[in-house]
Motif scaffolding. Sequence first.
Motif, mmCIF file in Angstrom:
data_model
loop_
_atom_site.group_PDB
_atom_site.id
_atom_site.type_symbol
_atom_site.label_atom_id
_atom_site.label_comp_id
_atom_site.label_asym_id
_atom_site.label_seq_id
_atom_site.Cartn_x
_atom_site.Cartn_y
_atom_site.Cartn_z
ATOM 1 N N THR A 1 0.912 -1.107 0.012
ATOM 2 C CA THR A 1 0.268 -0.003 0.116
ATOM 3 C C THR A 1 0.990 1.354 -0.082
ATOM 4 N N THR A 2 2.249 1.133 0.122
ATOM 5 C CA THR A 2 2.990 2.454 0.324
ATOM 6 C C THR A 2 3.883 2.492 -0.640
ATOM 7 N N ALA A 3 4.615 1.295 -1.165
ATOM 8 C CA ALA A 3 5.767 1.335 -2.069
ATOM 9 C C ALA A 3 5.397 2.178 -3.320
ATOM 10 N N PHE A 4 6.441 2.724 -3.966
ATOM 11 C CA PHE A 4 6.376 3.199 -5.327
ATOM 12 C C PHE A 4 7.784 3.279 -5.814
ATOM 13 N N SER A 5 7.954 3.051 -7.212
ATOM 14 C CA SER A 5 9.286 2.975 -7.659
ATOM 15 C C SER A 5 9.403 3.535 -8.980
ATOM 16 N N ALA A 6 10.531 3.533 -9.658
ATOM 17 C CA ALA A 6 10.831 3.899 -10.700
ATOM 18 C C ALA A 6 11.974 3.048 -11.332
ATOM 19 N N THR A 7 11.723 2.549 -12.693
ATOM 20 C CA THR A 7 12.585 1.887 -13.465
ATOM 21 C C THR A 7 13.166 2.611 -14.908
ATOM 22 N N PHE A 8 14.390 2.328 -15.133
ATOM 23 C CA PHE A 8 15.080 3.083 -16.140
ATOM 24 C C PHE A 8 15.491 2.048 -17.353
ATOM 25 N N SER A 9 15.523 2.503 -18.408
ATOM 26 C CA SER A 9 15.888 1.529 -19.748
ATOM 27 C C SER A 9 17.215 1.359 -19.700
ATOM 28 N N GLY A 10 18.357 1.933 -19.018
ATOM 29 C CA GLY A 10 19.578 1.549 -18.852
ATOM 30 C C GLY A 10 19.912 0.529 -17.960
ATOM 31 N N GLY A 11 18.832 0.110 -17.304
ATOM 32 C CA GLY A 11 18.854 -1.200 -16.303
ATOM 33 C C GLY A 11 19.230 -0.995 -14.997
ATOM 34 N N ALA A 12 18.295 0.112 -14.376
ATOM 35 C CA ALA A 12 18.397 0.627 -13.219
ATOM 36 C C ALA A 12 16.705 0.725 -12.538
#
Length: 257
Positions: free
Chosen positions: A46-57
Amino acid sequence: MLAIFRKGLAHPPEELNSPGAHGGIKKPAAKQPHEILRDFQSSHPTTAFSATFSGGAAIASAGNGARRSLFHQRLFCCVDDVYCIFVGRLDNLSSLVRQYGLCGKNSDEAVLLIQAYRTLRDRGPYPADQVVKDLAGSFAFVIFDNRAGSVFAALSADGELPLYWGIASEGSVVISDDVEVAKGGCGKSFGPFPPGCMFHSDGGLKSFERPMNKMKAMPRVDSEGAMCGAFFRVDSCTKLNSMPRVGSAANWTSMAD
């Protein structure tokens, strides 16, 4: 907090990578980055948020719903493609906000750290270790510069907050304040991030309290007698060969001798 970087974006010490077996005990399988991120999100549905990147991060935060105390906040921020995940507090935030010209803006610790990073990256007059040493409080943070493909992490010297790092599947680097995330994702190839230290993807691991001393790896052995990553401490007997360089081209990307 959680940060995952493909092999090549970050170059942690080789000692973190444990041998495949020790004393006949099979090494637990390390996980793929997407599996580690999925497990983290499942632990904080219920609290987690994230970001992903094309460079592998990928970077993620559990949000303030998972913070350890009222004094240890969890922050996630992005400014001009520079991302910061932060846990803890800065006791001198107000003075640092003035120092970095952020007065009149809505600035928290994560915003301040991004500004400090950008200042040092672009035109910094001070070595990075001095800037991190000027941070008063209990903190752990990871900064990811998506355009430059650079990683920077640091942990305060007071030992109040935990931080772990390790090597997951295909050489991916994992940094987290959750020991179960690090252990589950990296198998035996993980260990505690050393307090009072900072890590840059190009400059490596360095003490910001004793920047002229080299770091020394000490093998870790778990309760089953298996090799399990490494501890790192300042080697008081071994000095770097030269003074840290100062200047815009040398600060965040040239912290090691």
